[in-house]
Design an enzyme around this catalytic site. Structure first.
Site, mmCIF file in Angstrom:
data_model
loop_
_atom_site.group_PDB
_atom_site.id
_atom_site.type_symbol
_atom_site.label_atom_id
_atom_site.label_comp_id
_atom_site.label_asym_id
_atom_site.label_seq_id
_atom_site.Cartn_x
_atom_site.Cartn_y
_atom_site.Cartn_z
ATOM 1 N N TYR A 90 15.541 31.811 2.546
ATOM 2 C CA TYR A 90 14.327 32.326 2.787
ATOM 3 C C TYR A 90 14.422 33.291 4.264
ATOM 4 C CZ TYR A 90 11.960 31.194 -1.417
ATOM 5 O OH TYR A 90 11.594 31.036 -2.784
ATOM 6 N N LYS A 136 0.904 -1.257 -0.116
ATOM 7 C CA LYS A 136 -0.092 -0.142 -0.175
ATOM 8 C C LYS A 136 0.881 1.187 0.148
ATOM 9 C CE LYS A 136 -0.416 0.127 5.000
ATOM 10 N NZ LYS A 136 -1.366 0.218 6.371
#
Length: 829
Positions: free
Chosen positions: A724, A495
């Site tokens: 940033y 999965k």
């Protein structure tokens, strides 16, 4: 594996077996131990080998139906009618019979045999010796790393009277194994590459491991090794089994036949100086890493021992080429997959590559781009007749042949084909539209430069990749199987894109390894697997109403966790009864304490009656989920869950007159609650190399390595900001590198501002400033590196559990967070 030629009577006599059925004059040329790797049925004999978790006898009927007619068995088939269809030799131990037959075959030949063992470097040293000696001799060698209890006899079986030299490697993982391999190889020259850590867990100490490995050389005339491994040197000189063996040695530290002096590393090559027989000698190799230097010195010593002048050795050794230890599977252009095995081309490695190609079920068509096969020891017509038969047996749809020799034999190939005189010729005429939705195998000798073809066939993506080691995956699967009872089935959890590792690629490997079940989260995952050729049963753990009809069409079995889901799915099955040949299988989820999904105990009676009254449904399994299987502090709760599951599941299974599987254990549960295996276990995170504790972690192999490269290097003066929001202000002059991986790729912002690190040139480099969407910056001050160098995000050098701690999470989340835009590259030896 083929070369020898014997009759059934010859083989029975050689191995002390009894022919219990068949024609004793049947000719045998090929030995088969794995029914999945059948490439032809003529002159094949199958050894039905028994192991802890497998038994070759159960595949006899399947092989008979495929056309194989000869078998070596340790028990008569339960279906006695099978004896009338083939030749059967009965022995006490089929593995011992395989080894004995190859030992008898080996005894027929007088050519020198180099036997190689050691902790590391066996395969590369063997391949480099082949590169260095093939101009002068017709050499037979172990394919890839065939050095196990079954790999060695299959390798030796290749020997024939035309071979002038044999090079075989032998590896062991526990005591008493080498004794068997020595009888098969019988080396005349021995090479012990080194003594290190691999497989330490099965030996008391390094001394015992050295003594066990040295058993390969008890009848060897010469033993070559490095004296700098002091434990090894002492074991050799104290061994009573090596009294008649002459030692040929090299050393950087002490007196030896080849005394190594200065080693000077350049940007792309290394000069190694030495003294042999009082003469100064030197070589230059095109590598700079320590492992390659050691492997090259071992090769140097062998060639000096064989009588080669150093001038000739130096001339050849400077052109050593890298050894592709593994096949590489990548996404290609036009919805293709590309298997890159473009470093060598010989019949043995071609067979292995074709086996890997055959495993790929995700595309309807298979193509091979194949260069001339060099120095095979066969004439051109015989060689390409054999290659053509091999391609046909492996159901290859198309051949693109590159080279004058293969082009001259075009008429031998009865499949779609085209030929080019050179790689350059192919690339000049190349049109990308000729490939679409197919698997392409690149198999070329180094001199043909297939790397250039690989570049044009690869899907273009950024430099960050997630490497998936398929051999490690299989190793982990086999480790967990070794913890199970022989009757316990395994469900592989694929999965969430196989925990980030790739869906059909992982499922293909598990299917090839004969996994009993697969499990996915949603129906679309299962549908993708079915479209990719996956045929094993698949359970869907979160079935959604809108997908029920598709699930029935693709034979995907739902988890039923409440009455609403049961009723809706029962209605869907009723709508589709015309397409069903038997009741549709479902899996019943029980809530034993997780309190997420599942039936409570007071709901079981109504559920059982409804299922029994529904002729369209049958229960395939009943299962539950442990809430804290990896947490020792909650063991009493886990045992309560197991006991409740036992009671609830018995209530269900006793109500029906057919077999219903039961399972509750996940990866951690397999190790910690071995008495609760029931009929099946669900193997998830452990499959991908994450153990429940430190002890288990040492027995698992890392499967996933996330890596990138340096895009740019900048010098940052003290006082300047980085990234940033000016999150980092340089406190001193820094050297930083920009790496093309960011939070959109799966690198969490929590790793920023020196909380996290990446690995560059084996050293830790802190992440500076904020992690950007597509990039991050690292501090490489005092780390020797350059633009384009490799950067490890997590892997062997930086374990994923340590990486996860920085994110304050678990490895599950790390693996499943790696973006789909990050290219997955799959490797297999």
């Amino acid at each position: 594996m083929s070369t020898g030629q014997y009759t059934i009577d010859d083989i029975a006599s050689a191995i002390g077996g009894t022919t219990i059925a068949g024609n004793g004059q049947t000719i045998i040329k090929t030995l088969l131990i794995d029914s999945r790797k059948l490439s032809g049925t003529e002159h094949v004999i199958f050894f039905a080998i028994k192991g802890e978790r497998h038994d070759g006898h159960i595949y006899i009927e399947e092989l008979l139906n495929s056309g194989v007619t000869s078998f070596i068995v340790s028990q008569k088939p339960e279906n006695s009618a099978l004896l009338e269809k083939g030749n059967f030799i009965l022995v006490e131990d089929t593995l011992a019979a395989l080894q004995l037959l190859s030992a008898k075959h080996r005894a027929k030949f007088q050519a020198p045999v180099i036997g190689i063992t050691g902790s590391n470097g066996k395969t590369i040293t063997k391949e480099w010796l082949y590169q260095l000696l093939r101009e002068d001799k017709n050499i037979v060698r172990s394919p890839k790393s065939f050095n196990s209890q079954v790999g060695v006899p299959l390798s030796v079986w290749q020997m024939n009277s035309n071979h002038e030299l044999a090079i075989f490697e032998a590896g062991i993982s526990k005591p008493d194994e080498m004794f068997n391999l020595e009888k098969v190889i019988k080396p005349t020259i021995g090479l012990f590459t080194n003594l290190g850590l691999p497989h330490d867990e099965n030996f008391d100490n390094h001394q015992q491991k050295a003594k066990e490995k040295l058993k390969l050389f008890v009848h060897t005339e010469y033993l070559l090794y490095c004296r700098d491994y002091l434990v090894l040197d002492e074991a050799i000189r104290q061994s009573n089994n090596l009294k008649n063996t002459k030692f040929i040695t090299w050393s950087k530290k002490t007196r030896a036949d080849l005394q190594i002096g200065r080693i000077t590393k350049g940007a792309h090559e290394t000069e190694i100086q030495g003294v042999c027989k009082n003469t100064f000698i030197r070589i230059v190799i095109p590598f700079t890493d320590e492992a390659s230097i050691e492997n090259a010195i071992n090769c140097w010593l062998v060639m000096l021992h064989l009588g080669y002048e150093n001038e000739k050795i130096a001339e050849r050794i400077k052109f050593l080429s890298p050894v592709a230890m593994r096949l590489e599977l990548k996404e290609g252009i036009n919805h293709c997959s590309v298997i890159n095995d473009s470093y060598n081309s010989d019949l043995g490695s071609l067979q292995i590559a074709l086996d890997f190609l055959e495993q790929q079920k995700q595309h309807p068509k298979k193509t091979i781009i194949l260069s001339d096969i060099l120095q095979s020891g066969k004439d051109v017509e015989s060689l390409y007749t054999e290659v053509a038969e091999l391609l046909q047996k492996k159901k290859v749809d198309r051949l693109i042949g590159i080279g004058e020799a293969i082009s001259s034999q075009a008429e031998k190939f009865r499949i779609d084909k085209s030929f080019y005189n050179s790689t350059q010729d192919f690339l000049e005429k190349y049109d990308h539209s000729i490939f679409n939705n197919e698997v392409i195998l690149l198999k070329g000798a180094r001199m043909f430069g297939f790397e250039d073809i690989n570049k044009v066939l690869q899907q273009k993506t950024h430099e960050t990749v997630l490497e998936i080691d398929l051999n490690a995956l299989v190793n982990n699967l086999n480790y967990y199987k070794s913890q199970l009872l022989p009757t316990t089935k395994v469900m592989g959890m694929v999965k969430a894109f196989s925990y980030g590792s790739g869906s059909h690629e992982i499922a293909n490997v598990l299917q090839f390894q004969r996994i009993d079940y697969l499990a996915v989260a949603y129906a679309d995952e299962g549908i993708e697997l079915r479209k990719s050729g996956i045929t094993v049963p698949i359970m869907v753990m979160n079935p959604e109403v809108q997908s029920y009809d598709s699930m029935i069409h693709y034979n995907l079995e739902p988890e039923i966790f409440n009455m609403r889901v049961f009723e809706l799915f029962a209605e869907a099955v009723k709508r589709n009864t015309a397409s069903l040949e038997k009741p549709f299988p479902i899996h019943i989820k029980l809530d034993t304490g997780m309190h997420r999904l599942g039936f409570q105990k007071n709901e079981l009676n109504e559920l059982m009656i409804r299922i029994k009254n529904n002729q369209n449904l049958s229960i395939r399994s009943v299962f539950s989920h442990l809430a804290a299987s990896d947490a020792p502090e909650f063991d009493s709760f886990s045992r309560q869950q197991i006991q409740l599951f036992r009671q609830m599941s018995e209530q269900i299974t006793s109500f029906f007159n057919y077999k219903i599987l039961r399972h509750i254990l996940n990866s951690a549960g397999i190790s910690r609650f071995p008495d609760a295996q029931f009929d099946m276990v669900r193997l998830g995170i452990g499959l991908y190399g994450i153990g429940v504790n430190e002890s288990e972690q040492h027995k698992l192999m890392n499967v996933s390595t996330l890596k990138s490269s340096i895009s740019q290097i900048n010098q940052i003066p003290a006082g300047e900001s980085i990234g940033y929001n000016r999150a980092e202000i340089a406190q001193k002059d820094l050297t930083i590198a920009t790496i093309p991986i960011g939070y959109a790729d799966g690198l969490s912002r929590k790793h920023g501002n020196r909380k996290g690190k990446l690995i560059v040139a084996g050293q830790e480099a802190p992440i500076v400033g904020n992690v950007c969407m597509d990039m991050c910056m690292i501090d490489i001050t005092n780390i020797h590196c350059k633009e384009g160098d490799e950067v490890i995000v997590f892997g062997n050098e930086y374990p994923i559990d340590e990486f996860a701690k920085v994110m304050e999470t678990i490895p599950y989340e790390v693996l499943t967070s790696v973006s789909r835009r990050v290219k997955r590259v799959y490797y297999q030896e």
